[in-house]
Design an enzyme around this catalytic site. Structure first.
Site, mmCIF file in Angstrom:
data_model
loop_
_atom_site.group_PDB
_atom_site.id
_atom_site.type_symbol
_atom_site.label_atom_id
_atom_site.label_comp_id
_atom_site.label_asym_id
_atom_site.label_seq_id
_atom_site.Cartn_x
_atom_site.Cartn_y
_atom_site.Cartn_z
ATOM 1 N N GLU A 151 39.756 18.555 -18.295
ATOM 2 C CA GLU A 151 40.494 19.616 -17.441
ATOM 3 C C GLU A 151 39.768 20.828 -17.056
ATOM 4 O OE1 GLU A 151 44.428 18.458 -19.761
ATOM 5 O OE2 GLU A 151 43.826 20.557 -20.115
ATOM 6 N N ASP A 207 30.352 17.960 -35.515
ATOM 7 C CA ASP A 207 29.810 17.705 -36.824
ATOM 8 C C ASP A 207 30.745 16.517 -37.362
ATOM 9 O OD1 ASP A 207 27.911 18.488 -38.922
ATOM 10 O OD2 ASP A 207 29.829 19.177 -40.208
HETATM 11 C C1 NOJ Z 1 25.994 17.408 -40.666
HETATM 12 C C2 NOJ Z 1 25.107 18.433 -40.395
HETATM 13 O O1 NOJ Z 1 24.061 17.917 -39.597
HETATM 14 C C3 NOJ Z 1 24.689 18.862 -41.716
HETATM 15 O O2 NOJ Z 1 23.635 19.855 -41.742
HETATM 16 C C4 NOJ Z 1 25.720 19.565 -42.670
HETATM 17 O O3 NOJ Z 1 25.331 19.796 -43.911
HETATM 18 C C5 NOJ Z 1 26.837 18.426 -42.781
HETATM 19 N N1 NOJ Z 1 27.113 17.769 -41.445
HETATM 20 C C6 NOJ Z 1 28.081 19.177 -43.297
HETATM 21 O O4 NOJ Z 1 28.619 20.087 -42.382
#
Ligand code: NOJ
Length: 579
Positions: free
Chosen positions: A289, A239
């Site tokens: 690894e 993310d």
């Molecule tokens: C991207 C994710 O796809 C989204 O759903 C989320 O709200 C934001 N990052 C924050 O983590």
């Protein structure tokens, strides 16, 4: 609609049938060694909360995902990415993680996770989990400890705490705005009610940003990665992979509203700092690894939003992430030139990095293609029967003919349109709530999947009063998996047939793409030495680029024509291409 040479129907075949080995095309020099699985994999994104509920509480869970594995196997994807299922107060549906090494009881437990991985592997499916390193939840023990600790303490040094500006510290430390609206800083309050320092959160206040300049953070995440690697996962979707580090001085931004305005991470002081690349190098080492230990190649795929193609390419250098989502395809309007532009850019961008392009048309943050591609005249009836449905089918065939990997978001294979008329009171997306109810962007694609029957909950959940956590519209009845599997003209069969052809044709997956001359509203290209894909973005029929019936088409194709809003694949000898 499918014509000639479409493979037999696995909807009626056993889900245990052997997977057709993928015939990958590879440069001659590489033919002696197998290509890593992820290079041209098609991964199905499971938004766990909305996939299938096994407990009757109206919320999808890991046991539901496990029950759905044979369905995914039939569809023919290579694996699944699970949206966050960790303990979380769900302020951002799991992207606010309170414990990175456990399962939220709403979704199951670690034993259920282990069973899911085991069953997925038995069916030949890879399992990719979501990892959220930029921020955690305000309920995470680290943040609770930080709130209780004094300014300047080691506990606060794991986050970005700072004194406010103004005579009494009443102004935030800088002018940054959060992605989901509002200031990026929230002021703390001491136990006696006196206002204290501020902390940084680039998303909601319940998602405090971690301080990656503190080595403790990196060490903690390496332990988290190892924890899931030991449980058998095949990779991580990362993310906000261009996040993590902020400019060390946290200076004011000259354009503080840019992120909020574009809904993209464009603040150059808050995102895409050079130090982040060292983190991806260390995570790559961990994955390499693990692969060296058991011979199973792992994947790091990043959610990388950066301004330029060159910056994007930097994240997938050979010792960094294996892949990064290429969102420009998703953002392209339904126009031949726009699609061609982003495809060319992606292929140019990836050349020389050693990675492959990771195509995406839909995900849990975006309005679904069926709705996005509907013509502005407003013909998108909610079931997708307007122009949006056929165009979404055509776009799917286009994406699956491109070199590289692809992600399919749950419900995309059912032709679901966005649910546009959810009442305000059921909306849960923080973007809606933090923009003064202006932006209704992310709930409509997260409505629980319809599986069977004619009325809600459409088999999504069982039990007396069980109601899906977001209400399903009546028109979902036409899109249940039950109906889709029984109808050879459904979206599902188009995806299934395309995925099966990807496995069986050596021209798909990795390899070169050569554009063919075509009318302005048409894109046509050859893959390998014998697969032609053409898409008609225009409003009228055009001559097909290849004589004879297509292998597969997204809509009826007769008399050597390619109708408006239709894509088709032909297998042909290169000399048969009408270039
Ligand atoms: C991207 C994710 O796809 C989204 O759903 C989320 O709200 C934001 N990052 C924050 O983590």
């Amino acid at each position: 609609m499918t014509v000639a040479a479409v493979p037999s129907d696995p909807a009626t075949a056993s889900p245990q049938a052997p997977v057709i080995p993928r015939q990958r095309s590879a440069p001659a020099a590489e033919l002696h060694q197998p290509q890593p699985w992820w290079r041209d994999a098609v991964i199905y994104q499971v938004y766990v909360r909305s996939f299938l509920d096994s407990t009757g509480d109206g919320i999808g869970d890991l046991a539901g995902v496990r029950a759905g594995l044979p369905y995914l196997r039939r569809l023919g994807v290579d694996g699944l990415w699970l949206s966050p299922f960790y303990p979380s107060p769900q302020h951002d549906h799991g992207y606010d993680v309170a414990d990175y090494c456990d399962v939220d009881p709403v979704y199951g437990d670690l034993d259920e996770f282990d069973r899911l991985v085991r069953d997925a592997h038995r069916l030949g499916l890879k399992v990719v989990v979501d990892i959220v390193p930029n921020h955690c939840s305000s309920a995470h023990p680290w943040f609770r400890e930080a709130l209780a600790a004094a300014p300047g303490s080691p506990a606060r040094a794991r986050f970005h705490f700072a004194d406010g500006r103004g005579e009494h510290g009443e102004l935030p430390p800088n002018n940054w705005r959060a992605m989901f609206g509002g200031p990026a800083w929230t002021r703390t309050t001491g136990p006696d009610g006196t206002p204290g320092q501020w902390y940084l959160h680039m998303f909601t206040p319940e998602q405090p940003d971690l301080n990656w300049r503190n080595p403790e953070t990196g060490r903690a995440f390496e332990r988290i990665l190892s924890f899931w690697l030991e449980r058998g996962v095949d990779g991580f979707r990362i993310d906000v992979a261009a996040g993590l580090f902020k400019h060390p001085d946290l200076p004011d931004s000259p354009d503080p509203y840019a992120d909020e305005r574009t809904r993209d991470s464009v603040n150059p002081l808050a995102w895409n700092q050079p130090e982040v690349h060292e983190v991806w190098r260390s995570w790559r080492r961990l994955c390499d690894e693990a692969a060296a230990r058991d011979g199973r190649e792992r994947l790091l795929v990043g959610e990388v939003s950066v301004p330029t193609a060159a910056e994007h390419a930097a994240y997938v250098r050979p010792d960094e992430l294996h892949q990064a989502f290429f969102f420009d395809l998703l953002a392209a309007p339904w126009e031949a030139a726009a699609f061609r532009g982003v495809i060319e850019e992606a292929l140019r961008d990836i050349a020389g990095t050693g990675s492959t392009v990771t195509w995406v048309l839909n995900n849990h943050d975006q309005v679904r293609t069926v709705t996005r591609y509907a013509s502005p005249s407003g013909d998108a009836d909610p079931s997708g029967a307007g122009t949006g449905g056929p165009r979404a089918r055509a776009a799917a065939l286009l994406m699956l003919a491109l070199p590289g990997a692809a992600y399919v978001y749950q419900g995309e294979e059912l032709g679901l349109a966005e649910v546009l008329d959810l009442p305000d009171e059921v909306l849960t997306d923080p973007v809606f709530h933090r923009t003064g109810s202006r932006l209704r962007v992310r709930d409509g694609c997260r409505v629980p999947l319809p599986w069977s029957g004619h009325v809600s909950p459409f088999g999504f959940t069982t039990g007396g009063d069980a109601r899906p956590w977001l209400p399903q519209p009546d028109w979902f009845a036409a899109h249940t998996t039950e109906r889709a599997l029984a109808d050879v003209g459904s979206f599902w069969h188009l995806y299934r047939d395309a995925l099966q052809l990807r496995r069986s044709l050596p021209h798909l997956g990795e390899g070169p793409l050569r554009w063919l001359d075509s009318p302005p509203d048409v894109l046509a290209f050859v893959r390998g030495d014998g697969l032609v894909c053409a898409v008609n973005f225009g409003d009228g029929p055009v001559p097909a680029p290849v004589a004879g019936p297509p292998l597969l088409s997204s809509g009826p194709c007769a008399d050597g024509t390619l109708p408006a809003g239709t894509a088709a694949w032909w297998s042909c000898d290169p000399s048969g291409v009408l270039d």
